[in-house]
Design an enzyme around this catalytic site. Structure first.
Site, PDB file in Angstrom:
ATOM      1  N   CYS A  86      45.844 -39.837  18.018  1.00 31.58           N
ATOM      2  CA  CYS A  86      47.004 -39.710  18.914  1.00 31.58           C
ATOM      3  C   CYS A  86      47.590 -38.299  18.835  1.00 31.58           C
ATOM      4  CB  CYS A  86      48.059 -40.744  18.523  1.00 31.58           C
ATOM      5  SG  CYS A  86      49.587 -40.542  19.464  1.00 31.58           S
ATOM      6  N   LYS A 118      46.441 -40.146  65.788  1.00 29.78           N
ATOM      7  CA  LYS A 118      45.146 -40.399  65.144  1.00 29.78           C
ATOM      8  C   LYS A 118      45.471 -41.152  63.847  1.00 29.78           C
ATOM      9  CE  LYS A 118      40.897 -38.100  63.709  1.00 29.78           C
ATOM     10  NZ  LYS A 118      40.803 -38.709  62.400  1.00 29.78           N
ATOM     11  N   CYS A 141      55.142 -44.746  16.994  1.00 31.56           N
ATOM     12  CA  CYS A 141      54.703 -43.415  17.431  1.00 31.56           C
ATOM     13  C   CYS A 141      55.840 -42.758  18.219  1.00 31.56           C
ATOM     14  CB  CYS A 141      53.459 -43.578  18.311  1.00 31.56           C
ATOM     15  SG  CYS A 141      53.054 -42.117  19.266  1.00 31.56           S
ATOM     16  N   ASP A 190      45.251 -43.003  60.383  1.00 35.13           N
ATOM     17  CA  ASP A 190      44.446 -42.673  59.212  1.00 35.13           C
ATOM     18  C   ASP A 190      44.164 -43.944  58.410  1.00 35.13           C
ATOM     19  OD1 ASP A 190      43.081 -41.164  57.442  1.00 35.13           O
ATOM     20  OD2 ASP A 190      44.828 -40.230  56.504  1.00 35.13           O
ATOM     21  N   TYR A 202      42.737 -48.817  69.951  1.00 43.67           N
ATOM     22  CA  TYR A 202      42.987 -47.641  70.785  1.00 43.67           C
ATOM     23  C   TYR A 202      41.842 -47.259  71.714  1.00 43.67           C
ATOM     24  CZ  TYR A 202      40.582 -45.922  66.637  1.00 43.67           C
ATOM     25  OH  TYR A 202      39.699 -45.765  65.598  1.00 43.67           O
ATOM     26  N   GLU A 257      47.639 -39.595  71.911  1.00 43.85           N
ATOM     27  CA  GLU A 257      48.140 -40.670  71.030  1.00 43.85           C
ATOM     28  C   GLU A 257      47.873 -40.298  69.580  1.00 43.85           C
ATOM     29  OE1 GLU A 257      45.391 -43.059  73.056  1.00 43.85           O
ATOM     30  OE2 GLU A 257      44.089 -43.371  71.326  1.00 43.85           O
ATOM     31  N   LYS A 285      43.992 -32.002  64.461  1.00 41.42           N
ATOM     32  CA  LYS A 285      44.255 -32.381  63.079  1.00 41.42           C
ATOM     33  C   LYS A 285      45.540 -31.728  62.578  1.00 41.42           C
ATOM     34  CE  LYS A 285      41.263 -33.868  60.466  1.00 41.42           C
ATOM     35  NZ  LYS A 285      40.935 -35.187  59.903  1.00 41.42           N
ATOM     36  N   ASP A 320      61.720 -67.046  58.613  1.00 40.66           N
ATOM     37  CA  ASP A 320      60.439 -67.378  57.990  1.00 40.66           C
ATOM     38  C   ASP A 320      60.311 -68.882  57.798  1.00 40.66           C
ATOM     39  OD1 ASP A 320      60.109 -64.729  57.942  1.00 40.66           O
ATOM     40  OD2 ASP A 320      60.087 -64.492  55.747  1.00 40.66           O
ATOM     41  N   ARG A 380      32.781 -49.653  60.734  1.00 39.48           N
ATOM     42  CA  ARG A 380      32.068 -48.611  61.469  1.00 39.48           C
ATOM     43  C   ARG A 380      30.652 -48.415  60.922  1.00 39.48           C
ATOM     44  NH1 ARG A 380      30.949 -43.171  61.191  1.00 39.48           N
ATOM     45  NH2 ARG A 380      30.932 -42.163  63.234  1.00 39.48           N
ATOM     46  N   GLU A 396      61.733 -71.331  59.463  1.00 44.81           N
ATOM     47  CA  GLU A 396      61.521 -72.058  60.724  1.00 44.81           C
ATOM     48  C   GLU A 396      60.052 -71.937  61.154  1.00 44.81           C
ATOM     49  OE1 GLU A 396      65.876 -71.765  62.921  1.00 44.81           O
ATOM     50  OE2 GLU A 396      64.600 -70.018  62.900  1.00 44.81           O
ATOM     51  N   TYR A 397      59.520 -70.700  61.012  1.00 42.22           N
ATOM     52  CA  TYR A 397      58.105 -70.496  61.348  1.00 42.22           C
ATOM     53  C   TYR A 397      57.233 -71.420  60.481  1.00 42.22           C
ATOM     54  CZ  TYR A 397      53.510 -68.420  61.755  1.00 42.22           C
ATOM     55  OH  TYR A 397      52.168 -68.242  61.962  1.00 42.22           O
ATOM     56  N   ASP A 398      57.523 -71.432  59.179  1.00 41.14           N
ATOM     57  CA  ASP A 398      56.725 -72.266  58.262  1.00 41.14           C
ATOM     58  C   ASP A 398      56.790 -73.741  58.641  1.00 41.14           C
ATOM     59  OD1 ASP A 398      56.000 -70.067  56.875  1.00 41.14           O
ATOM     60  OD2 ASP A 398      57.469 -70.340  55.252  1.00 41.14           O
ATOM     61  N   CYS A 404      51.321 -38.840  17.107  1.00 41.47           N
ATOM     62  CA  CYS A 404      51.561 -39.291  15.732  1.00 41.47           C
ATOM     63  C   CYS A 404      50.342 -39.123  14.834  1.00 41.47           C
ATOM     64  CB  CYS A 404      52.024 -40.745  15.724  1.00 41.47           C
ATOM     65  SG  CYS A 404      50.716 -41.910  16.163  1.00 41.47           S
ATOM     66  N   LYS A 426      42.686 -37.475  74.995  1.00 36.87           N
ATOM     67  CA  LYS A 426      41.574 -38.081  75.738  1.00 36.87           C
ATOM     68  C   LYS A 426      41.738 -37.786  77.233  1.00 36.87           C
ATOM     69  CE  LYS A 426      41.263 -41.764  72.338  1.00 36.87           C
ATOM     70  NZ  LYS A 426      41.517 -43.132  71.964  1.00 36.87           N
ATOM     71  N   SER A 440      32.046 -40.168  66.399  1.00 38.26           N
ATOM     72  CA  SER A 440      33.200 -39.563  65.761  1.00 38.26           C
ATOM     73  C   SER A 440      33.899 -38.644  66.763  1.00 38.26           C
ATOM     74  CB  SER A 440      32.697 -38.784  64.559  1.00 38.26           C
ATOM     75  OG  SER A 440      33.761 -38.539  63.723  1.00 38.26           O
ATOM     76  N   CYS A 457      47.132 -45.819  21.532  1.00 33.80           N
ATOM     77  CA  CYS A 457      47.685 -45.594  20.201  1.00 33.80           C
ATOM     78  C   CYS A 457      48.447 -46.862  19.862  1.00 33.80           C
ATOM     79  CB  CYS A 457      48.631 -44.390  20.227  1.00 33.80           C
ATOM     80  SG  CYS A 457      49.676 -44.297  18.761  1.00 33.80           S
ATOM     81  N   GLU A 461      41.832 -49.130  64.322  1.00 32.52           N
ATOM     82  CA  GLU A 461      41.964 -48.666  62.946  1.00 32.52           C
ATOM     83  C   GLU A 461      42.775 -49.690  62.155  1.00 32.52           C
ATOM     84  OE1 GLU A 461      40.393 -45.822  63.125  1.00 32.52           O
ATOM     85  OE2 GLU A 461      40.758 -44.829  61.205  1.00 32.52           O
TER      86      GLU A 461
HETATM   87  S1  IVH Z   1      38.980 -42.536  69.744  1.00 38.52           S
HETATM   88  C1  IVH Z   1      34.546 -42.341  71.093  1.00 38.52           C
HETATM   89  N1  IVH Z   1      41.463 -42.724  69.023  1.00 38.52           N
HETATM   90  O1  IVH Z   1      39.254 -41.100  64.036  1.00 38.52           O
HETATM   91  C2  IVH Z   1      35.858 -41.985  70.530  1.00 38.52           C
HETATM   92  N2  IVH Z   1      39.835 -42.528  67.309  1.00 38.52           N
HETATM   93  O2  IVH Z   1      37.682 -38.744  63.205  1.00 38.52           O
HETATM   94  C3  IVH Z   1      36.452 -43.092  69.784  1.00 38.52           C
HETATM   95  N3  IVH Z   1      40.764 -42.616  65.038  1.00 38.52           N
HETATM   96  O3  IVH Z   1      36.073 -42.491  64.216  1.00 38.52           O
HETATM   97  C4  IVH Z   1      37.530 -42.699  68.881  1.00 38.52           C
HETATM   98  N4  IVH Z   1      42.866 -42.874  65.635  1.00 38.52           N
HETATM   99  O4  IVH Z   1      38.027 -44.039  63.535  1.00 38.52           O
HETATM  100  C5  IVH Z   1      40.193 -42.594  68.598  1.00 38.52           C
HETATM  101  N5  IVH Z   1      43.722 -42.953  68.533  1.00 38.52           N
HETATM  102  C6  IVH Z   1      42.472 -42.832  68.127  1.00 38.52           C
HETATM  103  C7  IVH Z   1      42.134 -42.781  66.765  1.00 38.52           C
HETATM  104  C8  IVH Z   1      40.798 -42.619  66.390  1.00 38.52           C
HETATM  105  C9  IVH Z   1      42.029 -42.779  64.615  1.00 38.52           C
HETATM  106  C10 IVH Z   1      39.620 -42.451  64.131  1.00 38.52           C
HETATM  107  C11 IVH Z   1      38.359 -43.169  64.574  1.00 38.52           C
HETATM  108  C12 IVH Z   1      37.315 -42.088  64.674  1.00 38.52           C
HETATM  109  C13 IVH Z   1      37.878 -41.023  63.800  1.00 38.52           C
HETATM  110  C14 IVH Z   1      37.317 -39.677  64.161  1.00 38.52           C
END
Ligand code: IVH
Length: 699
Positions: A434, A137, A457, A139, A248, A135, A340, A55, A158, A57-59, A437, A316, A104, A452, A196
Site C-alpha cells: 500500500c 446527429k 490505513c 450520438d 431519422y 437535424e 461535426k 404511474d 448496424r 393509474e397506468y399500472d 501504509c 440532408k 455512413s 489494502c 439511433e
Molecule cells: S442519416 C444514409 N441522420 O451517424 C444516411 N444519421 O456517422 C443515413 N446518425 O451511421 C444516416 N444521427 O448512425 C442520419 N440524424 C441523423 C443521425 C445519423 C446520428 C448516425 C448514423 C450514421 C452515423 C454516421
C-alpha cells in the site's frame, strides 16, 4: 398522432375504465379499449414526455390488461403493450441482411467544408439553390427497424452496414418504439427505418452510480452504454436500462398509394404522426446553405443543455427525387453530410501513474497526463479504474494517449496511439504494498481491484471521513476534502466521531481560518447532527451500500445499531439487498470498532434513530410530486427537497402534467411559464411551501 378531440376522448375513456376497475371491474369486451388507452398513455409518456396519468393509474390499467389476456390467451395480439416483455433469455442474435446497406455519413468540420459540399451538390443537380433539412446527429447506437403490414417485425444493429445482428426482442423493450404503426394510412406495406438508440445523460449517470456501488468500472459514455445494452441477452435488463430512440431516416419502402412522403422533412412528420419519436421538432428546413451554418452553430452552443448526447448535425437534401439524382459513393450518400461539433477528445502524453487508496482500501491507478484542454476544462489526471483496464488497453508510461471527456462525464483514456511509440515507453508496474501504509496488498478472487485490507490505513481513514462529510452523505458544507486531510495530518481528526470534537481554538490559529469560516464550519457540523438516518447510513461507507440501499435500510429499522441483530434472511428480505450487500452489512455490524464508533457518534448527538416518515415510507405527501425553481431565501434547495422526501413526496426533474406543486423562488424563469399553462399544477411561493409543509408534517 392524436388530435385534441382524440386526446380528450382517450383520457375520458381511461378515466371511465379506471373508475369501473375500482368498482365492478372490466370484461373481455373492454380489452381493445384498455389496449388503446395504454398505447395512448405510453405515447404521452415516452414520446411527448407529458403523461396524463399517474404511474399507479397506468399500472392499474396495465394489470387489468394482463389479467384479461391471461384469462383469454387467444385474445393476445403481437402489438399488445404486454407483449414487449420477454419471458426468457435470448439465445443468440442471428445475422440478418439490411434491406438497404446502412451507409455512413461524410463529415464536415466548419462552414468552408459545408459550402464546398453545397457547391458540389448544386453542380450535380444543376440547381442554383437547394433545400436542406437539418437535424441533430444523435450520438448513440444505430439500428434499423422493419415494419410489415403495420407491425414491427424486425430490429437489427448496424453491424458492418450490410449485415447486422437481429435484436428484435431487445428493441421491443424500448418503450418509444411502437410495436405497430398505421403505415397503411400512407399506402406503405413494408418499410425500413433507421434511427439511433440512446441512453439519456441522467439515466447514464444513474447507471454508472449503480456500477460504482458494485465497485465495477463505469462505462465511458452514453454511446457505449446504449450499444452495450442492445447486446444483452436478458431482455428484462434491457428494459431496466430505460433506453430511448430517435428515428431519422427511411431507407426503403414499398407503397401502393401516392400518399407516401416526397421529402425528408415530410418523412419525419409522417413518422411523428404515426407515433414514432422522430426529430420533428428539432429539424429545420432551409433554402440555401448559409443559414444552415448558423443553425448548426446555434445548436452546438445549446448542446450541453440537451438531455441526451449529440455529436453534430446532419444536413440532408430535402427532396427525395433530388436525393436520387445525387446518389451515393460506396461509403456515403452524396445528399447528406454530418457537421461535426468540436471534439471532446484530445491527445496528450501519459507521464506517470499514481496509485490512490479509496475508502474501502481499493487501489485505483490514476494517470497523470500533460495537461490538455478538453471542452473548456484542463484535464491533467485521469482515472484508469483497475489493472484489467490498463492491461486491456495496453497502456505504457510515455505513450501518446487519446483522452475523451463527454459533457460532464469524468474523462477517460480511449486508447494509446501505439503507432507513435518510440520503443522508450515503459510498462506500468502495479504496487505490491500500500502506498499509504505499506501493508501488503491483496487481490481478492473475482475482483479486478487490488486492495489494502488494513482498516486503519491513513489513506482509508481520510477517505472515509471525506465521504462522511460529503454532499450526498452528512452534507457538512465548508468542510471539504482539503480540510479533512489537513486536520488529519495535524492530529485533529483521527476518526469520524472526531468531526464533532474538533479543537476550534487550535484551528483558529491556522492560516486561512478566519472567524467567519470557523463559524460556518461549526454551524454546518452542528446542523449535520440532525440529518436523517439514511444519510448517516450512506455516510458510514459500508461497501456496496449506495444512496438507494441506504434509504431502504433506513426504512427497515428504528434505531441503527439494531442491524447488529438482523439475521441474513432478514437482510435479504429487503428490496435491492442481495447476498453481496447483505454480507457486507453483516460484516460491518459484527465489527466492534464500528459499533464503538456508532456509540461515540450517538453520545456526541448524532441522530441514529428514524423519523416516522422515513420508517414507514408513506408520509403525508405520498404520491405528490414537487419541483423547485428560482432561488429560495430561507431554505437551501437540498433542504427543501429533503423535507418533501421525508414526507414521502417525490422531486421531479421538469414541468409536466405529472407535477403537483411547483415552488417558485426568486427569478423563476421558463419552468414557471410552462407550469402556468398546466392548470393541474399548484404554484407555491417559498412561504406558502413552508406553511404547507407545516401542515403536511402534521405540525
Ligand atoms: S442519416 C444514409 N441522420 O451517424 C444516411 N444519421 O456517422 C443515413 N446518425 O451511421 C444516416 N444521427 O448512425 C442520419 N440524424 C441523423 C443521425 C445519423 C446520428 C448516425 C448514423 C450514421 C452515423 C454516421
Amino acid at each position: 398522432m392524436y388530435s385534441a378531440d382524440q386526446t380528450r376522448s382517450l383520457q375520458e375513456l381511461s378515466q371511465s375504465l379506471l373508475q369501473r376497475l375500482s368498482q365492478k371491474g372490466v370484461t373481455l369486451k373492454d380489452l381493445a379499449s384498455i389496449r388503446k388507452a395504454l398505447v395512448f398513455h405510453e405515447y404521452r409518456y415516452y414520446i411527448l414526455n407529458d403523461p396524463l396519468l399517474t404511474d399507479s393509474e397506468y399500472d392499474t390499467l396495465y394489470k387489468a390488461l394482463e389479467k384479461l389476456e391471461s384469462e383469454n390467451p387467444d385474445s393476445v395480439t403481437a402489438d399488445s403493450p404486454t407483449q414487449r416483455v420477454a419471458k426468457s433469455l435470448t439465445k443468440s442474435f442471428p445475422t440478418v441482411r439490411h434491406l438497404v446497406p446502412m451507409l455512413s455519413l461524410e463529415n464536415s468540420y466548419n462552414a468552408e467544408d459545408l459550402l464546398d459540399w453545397d457547391r458540389k451538390a448544386r453542380e450535380l443537380t444543376g440547381l442554383k439553390e437547394l433545400e436542406y433539412c437539418v437535424e441533430p446527429k444523435f450520438d448513440g447506437a444505430s439500428i434499423s427497424l422493419i415494419y410489415e403490414n403495420d407491425l414491427l417485425v424486425r430490429g437489427a444493429t448496424r453491424g458492418d452496414g450490410v449485415e447486422g445482428d437481429e435484436i428484435t426482442t431487445n428493441i421491443r423493450q424500448i418503450r418509444s418504439v411502437p410495436l405497430s404503426a398505421a403505415f397503411s394510412r400512407y399506402g406503405i406495406e413494408q418499410i425500413e427505418i433507421r434511427g439511433e438508440v440512446l441512453m439519456n445523460k441522467e439515466n447514464f449517470k444513474k447507471y454508472n452510480q449503480q456500477l460504482a456501488e458494485q465497485q465495477l468500472a463505469p462505462l465511458a459514455n452514453p454511446r457505449n452504454a446504449a450499444s452495450g445494452s442492445l447486446r444483452i441477452k436478458d431482455p428484462a435488463e434491457v428494459s431496466r436500462r430505460n433506453l430511448e430512440v430517435f428515428l431519422y431516416h427511411i431507407s426503403y419502402f414499398t407503397s401502393t398509394g401516392k400518399k407516401s412522403p416526397k421529402t425528408h422533412s415530410d418523412s419525419l412528420e409522417m413518422l411523428w404522426d404515426l407515433g414514432f419519436r422522430s426529430p420533428k421538432k428539432e429539424k429545420k428546413v432551409f433554402r440555401g446553405i448559409h443559414s444552415v451554418v448558423d443553425y448548426c452553430v446555434a445548436f452546438e452552443s445549446g448542446r450541453d443543455a440537451l438531455p441526451y448526447e449529440i455529436d453534430g448535425m446532419v444536413i440532408k437534401v430535402n427532396d427525395f427525387a433530388l436525393q436520387d439524382v445525387l446518389g451515393m459513393t460506396t461509403h456515403h450518400p452524396r445528399w447528406a453530410i454530418a457537421f461535426k461539433f468540436k471534439a471532446r477528445q484530445a491527445t496528450s502524453r501519459l507521464l506517470k501513474v499514481e496509485f490512490q487508496v479509496g475508502r474501502t482500501g481499493s487501489i485505483t491507478p490514476v494517470a497523470k497526463i500533460e495537461p490538455v484542454p478538453i471542452g473548456g476544462v484542463s484535464v491533467a489526471s485521469v482515472s484508469l479504474f483497475n489493472e484489467d483496464v490498463v492491461r486491456q488497453k495496453d497502456l505504457r508510461i510515455g505513450d501518446q494517449v487519446l483522452v475523451e471527456r463527454a459533457g460532464d462525464v469524468i474523462p477517460y483514456i480511449v486508447k494509446p496511439l501505439s503507432e507513435l511509440r518510440t520503443g522508450k515507453e515503459k510498462k506500468i508496474v502495479f504496487p505490491t504494498h500500500c502506498p499509504a501504509c505499506g501493508d501488503e496488498l491483496v487481490k481478492v478472487p473475482d475482483e479486478a481491484v487490488l486492495r489494502c485490507v488494513n482498516i486503519n490505513c491513513p489513506a482509508q481513514v481520510v477517505e472515509r471521513i471525506i465521504h462522511f462529510v460529503s454532499k450526498d452523505a452528512m452534507d457538512i458544507r465548508s468542510f471539504g476534502a482539503a480540510n479533512v486531510s489537513k486536520f488529519y495530518e495535524l492530529g485533529f481528526l483521527p476518526d469520524v466521531p472526531a468531526i464533532y470534537q474538533l479543537p476550534f481554538d487550535k484551528i483558529a490559529k491556522l492560516e486561512g481560518f478566519g472567524e467567519k469560516s470557523i463559524q460556518n464550519l461549526r454551524e454546518a457540523i452542528e446542523t449535520s447532527k440532525k440529518q436523517p438516518l439514511h444519510r448517516v447510513i450512506f455516510g458510514l461507507g459500508i461497501r456496496y451500500v449506495g444512496e438507494t440501499t441506504a434509504k431502504t435500510l433506513a426504512k427497515a429499522v428504528s434505531y441503527l445499531p439494531d442491524f447488529a441483530r438482523f439475521s441474513p434472511e432478514e437482510l435479504l428480505a429487503m428490496e435491492d439487498v442481495g447476498p453481496k450487500v447483505a454480507g457486507s452489512i453483516q460484516q460491518f455490524f459484527e465489527n466492534h470498532d464500528n459499533i464503538h464508533m456508532l456509540e461515540k457518534l450517538e453520545a456526541l448527538g448524532i441522530n441514529l434513530r428514524n423519523t416516522r416518515s422515513e420508517r414507514s415510507g408513506s408520509g403525508n405527501l405520498d404520491g405528490q410530486s414537487f419541483l423547485f425553481t428560482g432561488s429560495l431565501n430561507e431554505l437551501k434547495r437540498s433542504e427543501a427537497e429533503a423535507m418533501v422526501e421525508a414526507q414521502g413526496g417525490k422531486i421531479l426533474g421538469g414541468v409536466s402534467s405529472k407535477l403537483n406543486y411547483l415552488v417558485v423562488g426568486e427569478e423563476a424563469g421558463s419552468k414557471l411559464e410552462k407550469a402556468k399553462k398546466i392548470p393541474s399544477i399548484k404554484i407555491l411561493t417559498e412561504k406558502e411551501f413552508l406553511r404547507f409543509m407545516g401542515q403536511a408534517a402534521g405540525n
